[in-house]
Design a protein around this motif. Structure first.
Motif, PDB file in Angstrom:
ATOM      1  N   SER A  67       0.826  -1.193   0.000  1.00 51.45           N
ATOM      2  CA  SER A  67       0.000   0.000   0.000  1.00 51.45           C
ATOM      3  C   SER A  67       0.871   1.258   0.000  1.00 51.45           C
ATOM      4  CB  SER A  67      -0.905   0.010   1.229  1.00 51.45           C
ATOM      5  OG  SER A  67      -1.631   1.212   1.295  1.00 51.45           O
ATOM      6  N   ILE A  68       0.382   2.305  -0.665  1.00 51.45           N
ATOM      7  CA  ILE A  68       1.118   3.574  -0.703  1.00 51.45           C
ATOM      8  C   ILE A  68       0.247   4.704  -0.159  1.00 51.45           C
ATOM      9  CG2 ILE A  68       2.745   2.972  -2.532  1.00 51.45           C
ATOM     10  CD1 ILE A  68       0.830   4.365  -4.520  1.00 51.45           C
ATOM     11  N   LYS A  69      -0.652   4.355   0.751  1.00 48.48           N
ATOM     12  CA  LYS A  69      -1.441   5.381   1.417  1.00 48.48           C
ATOM     13  C   LYS A  69      -0.566   6.154   2.395  1.00 48.48           C
ATOM     14  CE  LYS A  69      -5.816   2.907   0.917  1.00 48.48           C
ATOM     15  NZ  LYS A  69      -6.940   2.245   1.596  1.00 48.48           N
ATOM     16  N   GLU A  70      -1.109   7.254   2.907  1.00 44.79           N
ATOM     17  CA  GLU A  70      -0.310   8.140   3.757  1.00 44.79           C
ATOM     18  C   GLU A  70       0.317   7.407   4.931  1.00 44.79           C
ATOM     19  OE1 GLU A  70      -0.695  12.354   6.206  1.00 44.79           O
ATOM     20  OE2 GLU A  70      -2.479  11.136   5.839  1.00 44.79           O
ATOM     21  N   SER A  71      -0.461   6.559   5.606  1.00 45.10           N
ATOM     22  CA  SER A  71       0.058   5.861   6.778  1.00 45.10           C
ATOM     23  C   SER A  71       1.225   4.964   6.421  1.00 45.10           C
ATOM     24  CB  SER A  71      -1.048   5.043   7.436  1.00 45.10           C
ATOM     25  OG  SER A  71      -1.665   4.180   6.501  1.00 45.10           O
ATOM     26  N   ASP A  72       1.189   4.348   5.241  1.00 46.41           N
ATOM     27  CA  ASP A  72       2.271   3.467   4.807  1.00 46.41           C
ATOM     28  C   ASP A  72       3.541   4.249   4.508  1.00 46.41           C
ATOM     29  OD1 ASP A  72       0.583   0.902   4.390  1.00 46.41           O
ATOM     30  OD2 ASP A  72      -0.482   2.436   3.256  1.00 46.41           O
ATOM     31  N   LEU A  73       3.378   5.425   3.937  1.00 48.33           N
ATOM     32  CA  LEU A  73       4.544   6.227   3.581  1.00 48.33           C
ATOM     33  C   LEU A  73       5.183   6.872   4.810  1.00 48.33           C
ATOM     34  CD1 LEU A  73       3.326   7.952   0.305  1.00 48.33           C
ATOM     35  CD2 LEU A  73       4.537   5.800   0.590  1.00 48.33           C
ATOM     36  N   LEU A  74       4.368   7.260   5.767  1.00 47.31           N
ATOM     37  CA  LEU A  74       4.903   7.914   6.959  1.00 47.31           C
ATOM     38  C   LEU A  74       5.610   6.926   7.881  1.00 47.31           C
ATOM     39  CD1 LEU A  74       1.982  10.369   7.812  1.00 47.31           C
ATOM     40  CD2 LEU A  74       4.191  10.925   6.788  1.00 47.31           C
ATOM     41  N   LEU A  75       5.212   5.658   7.833  1.00 48.57           N
ATOM     42  CA  LEU A  75       5.821   4.635   8.679  1.00 48.57           C
ATOM     43  C   LEU A  75       7.228   4.321   8.169  1.00 48.57           C
ATOM     44  CD1 LEU A  75       5.617   2.572  10.957  1.00 48.57           C
ATOM     45  CD2 LEU A  75       4.551   0.998   9.347  1.00 48.57           C
ATOM     46  N   GLY A  76       8.224   4.826   8.887  1.00 54.24           N
ATOM     47  CA  GLY A  76       9.617   4.608   8.489  1.00 54.24           C
ATOM     48  C   GLY A  76      10.197   5.688   7.601  1.00 54.24           C
ATOM     49  N   LEU A  77       9.448   6.754   7.326  1.00 54.38           N
ATOM     50  CA  LEU A  77       9.955   7.846   6.493  1.00 54.38           C
ATOM     51  C   LEU A  77      11.050   8.610   7.233  1.00 54.38           C
ATOM     52  CD1 LEU A  77       9.597   9.497   3.841  1.00 54.38           C
ATOM     53  CD2 LEU A  77       7.958  10.922   5.095  1.00 54.38           C
ATOM     54  N   LYS A  78      12.207   8.782   6.584  1.00 53.99           N
ATOM     55  CA  LYS A  78      13.366   9.406   7.233  1.00 53.99           C
ATOM     56  C   LYS A  78      13.647  10.785   6.644  1.00 53.99           C
ATOM     57  CE  LYS A  78      15.379   4.890   8.239  1.00 53.99           C
ATOM     58  NZ  LYS A  78      16.486   3.943   7.978  1.00 53.99           N
ATOM     59  N   ALA A 249      12.743   6.050   0.103  1.00 55.22           N
ATOM     60  CA  ALA A 249      14.152   6.235  -0.253  1.00 55.22           C
ATOM     61  C   ALA A 249      14.322   7.437  -1.183  1.00 55.22           C
ATOM     62  CB  ALA A 249      14.696   4.964  -0.910  1.00 55.22           C
ATOM     63  N   ILE A 250      13.385   7.621  -2.103  1.00 52.49           N
ATOM     64  CA  ILE A 250      13.448   8.778  -3.011  1.00 52.49           C
ATOM     65  C   ILE A 250      13.310  10.074  -2.224  1.00 52.49           C
ATOM     66  CG2 ILE A 250      12.268   9.991  -4.889  1.00 52.49           C
ATOM     67  CD1 ILE A 250      11.487   7.160  -5.958  1.00 52.49           C
ATOM     68  N   MET A 251      12.353  10.141  -1.311  1.00 50.13           N
ATOM     69  CA  MET A 251      12.164  11.345  -0.503  1.00 50.13           C
ATOM     70  C   MET A 251      13.410  11.644   0.338  1.00 50.13           C
ATOM     71  SD  MET A 251       9.179  12.634  -1.220  1.00 50.13           S
ATOM     72  CE  MET A 251       9.449  12.036  -2.908  1.00 50.13           C
ATOM     73  N   LYS A 252      13.995  10.606   0.941  1.00 53.31           N
ATOM     74  CA  LYS A 252      15.207  10.790   1.751  1.00 53.31           C
ATOM     75  C   LYS A 252      16.349  11.337   0.903  1.00 53.31           C
ATOM     76  CE  LYS A 252      18.007   7.508   2.202  1.00 53.31           C
ATOM     77  NZ  LYS A 252      18.686   6.207   2.401  1.00 53.31           N
ATOM     78  N   ASN A 253      16.582  10.736  -0.267  1.00 47.17           N
ATOM     79  CA  ASN A 253      17.680  11.180  -1.139  1.00 47.17           C
ATOM     80  C   ASN A 253      17.426  12.574  -1.688  1.00 47.17           C
ATOM     81  OD1 ASN A 253      18.849   8.709  -0.706  1.00 47.17           O
ATOM     82  ND2 ASN A 253      18.391   7.880  -2.727  1.00 47.17           N
ATOM     83  N   LEU A 254      16.178  12.829  -2.075  1.00 49.72           N
ATOM     84  CA  LEU A 254      15.856  14.156  -2.609  1.00 49.72           C
ATOM     85  C   LEU A 254      16.068  15.241  -1.561  1.00 49.72           C
ATOM     86  CD1 LEU A 254      12.711  14.171  -4.960  1.00 49.72           C
ATOM     87  CD2 LEU A 254      14.789  15.522  -5.205  1.00 49.72           C
ATOM     88  N   GLU A 255      15.669  14.961  -0.330  1.00 50.46           N
ATOM     89  CA  GLU A 255      15.865  15.946   0.735  1.00 50.46           C
ATOM     90  C   GLU A 255      17.348  16.199   0.961  1.00 50.46           C
ATOM     91  OE1 GLU A 255      13.065  16.515   4.159  1.00 50.46           O
ATOM     92  OE2 GLU A 255      14.723  15.600   5.263  1.00 50.46           O
ATOM     93  N   THR A 256      18.143  15.147   0.917  1.00 56.77           N
ATOM     94  CA  THR A 256      19.595  15.284   1.099  1.00 56.77           C
ATOM     95  C   THR A 256      20.211  16.130   0.000  1.00 56.77           C
ATOM     96  OG1 THR A 256      19.775  13.159   2.236  1.00 56.77           O
ATOM     97  CG2 THR A 256      21.781  14.026   1.226  1.00 56.77           C
ATOM     98  N   TYR A 257      19.890  15.812  -1.277  1.00 60.76           N
ATOM     99  CA  TYR A 257      20.497  16.542  -2.392  1.00 60.76           C
ATOM    100  C   TYR A 257      19.934  17.951  -2.542  1.00 60.76           C
ATOM    101  CZ  TYR A 257      22.955  12.331  -3.758  1.00 60.76           C
ATOM    102  OH  TYR A 257      23.791  11.245  -3.766  1.00 60.76           O
TER     103      TYR A 257
END
Length: 324
Positions: A67-78, A249-257
């Motif tokens: 699932s890619i609902k909000e709860s799934d994405l927020l769980l473990g989002l860095k 992983a994309i959100m984490k890398n994008l935030e870093t770069y």
């Protein structure tokens, strides 16, 4: 939007790993009653989470499925900002269109619009983007960089690097970048990136990065006209992948770069982009709206413009083109 109570429960279960957490422990962490915990657990199960329960032991998270609902994405989002506000849809015309509307409504930076299906998904030059339901990642990210509009094209290249490295981390697959906005595996397209902006002559007001990623399609999912030029991560990796893990992983890398870019400029991103680029160092043909130029692709400028040296030695700056 996921409730704060459910978010707290998911965070606690995720942190607990294989350990069971009692209803009382979860109630204390979430700030609600034990009776309410049972109801929220049932709601999470309905949303696709596999949560095991045992009498006198409590609950543990077994799986969150695909699932890619909000709860799934927020769980473990860095991340601190990117992907922290999510607008999820089963089916939309285009996530870009919704992101533009949200930008006008003053949605915060980092807002992510994501859908299971796009009916009229589009790529660069208003081309149609094939977005079948439940198989890929169709999303648009809202940024608000304090920059002049001429810097906007660089964000397509920043996003490309972030996605390439996320795919390598999550899927262990090698991906090439084809200027300006395509990601390829063995010459077949797996990802497209579309960057659009709302701006005046001096300042970007909002910048929207649309990302279409073929994740779990089989070969039969692609129409005949795309079967020879498109692929998916599942086809290339010979297995299915977690879309939510890849998005995180994309959100984490994008935030870093993004942070590196705002502090140090484009130079460190440029070096990484060129290391993944299949376009650079080859003789290519660039088809613009008005011309066709064949030459040696020597690199990109700090603005992300492609440099093409023709047979006479003249260097052409290519701002937008189809590349072969």
């Amino acid at each position: 939007m996921v409730s704060e109570i459910r978010r707290s429960i998911l965070t606690a279960l995720s942190s607990g790993g294989d350990q069971f957490l009692s209803g009382q422990e979860l109630a204390e962490k979430a700030g609600c009653s034990r009776t309410a915990i049972w109801k929220h657990i049932e709601d999470l199960r309905q949303a696709g989470f596999v949560i095991e329960s045992k009498r006198k032991k409590g609950y543990r998270l077994v799986s969150k499925g695909d699932s890619i609902k909000e709860s799934d994405l927020l769980l473990g989002l860095k991340t601190e900002t990117l992907g922290r506000t999510v607008h999820y849809f089963e089916s939309v015309e285009s996530t870009q269109k919704i992101a533009h509307q949200l930008a006008q409504e003053k949605a915060p930076e980092g807002t992510l619009v994501i859908a299971e299906e796009q009916v009229t998904g589009r790529g660069r030059m208003a081309r149609q983007w094939h977005s079948p339901k439940g198989t890929g990642i169709w999303m648009s990210l809202l940024l608000r960089p304090l920059l002049p509009p001429q810097k906007a094209p660089q964000f397509t290249l920043i996003a490309a690097v972030a996605i390439v490295e996320a795919i390598k981390e999550v899927c262990e697959l090698k991906v090439d970048i084809k200027w300006p906005n395509d990601l390829l595996i063995e010459g077949r397209k797996v990802t497209g990136i579309l960057t659009e902006l709302q701006a005046d002559s001096e300042q970007i007001h909002s910048l929207i990065i649309g990302m279409g990623i073929n994740v779990n399609q089989s070969r039969e999912d692609f129409p005949s006209e795309l079967s020879s030029i498109a692929t998916s991560l599942a086809i290339e990796g010979n297995r299915q992948f977690s879309r939510s893990s890849l998005i995180q992983a994309i959100m984490k890398n994008l935030e870093t770069y993004y942070a590196i870019y705002m502090e140090e400029g484009f130079v460190p991103i440029k070096a990484k982009w060129e290391s993944y680029a299949v376009t650079i160092g080859r003789t290519i043909t660039a088809r613009t709206l008005n011309d066709e130029i064949t030459g040696y692709a020597s690199g990109i400028t700090e603005e992300g413009v492609l440099l093409l040296v023709d047979q006479s030695g003249k260097t052409h700056k290519i701002y937008s083109a189809d590349i072969e």
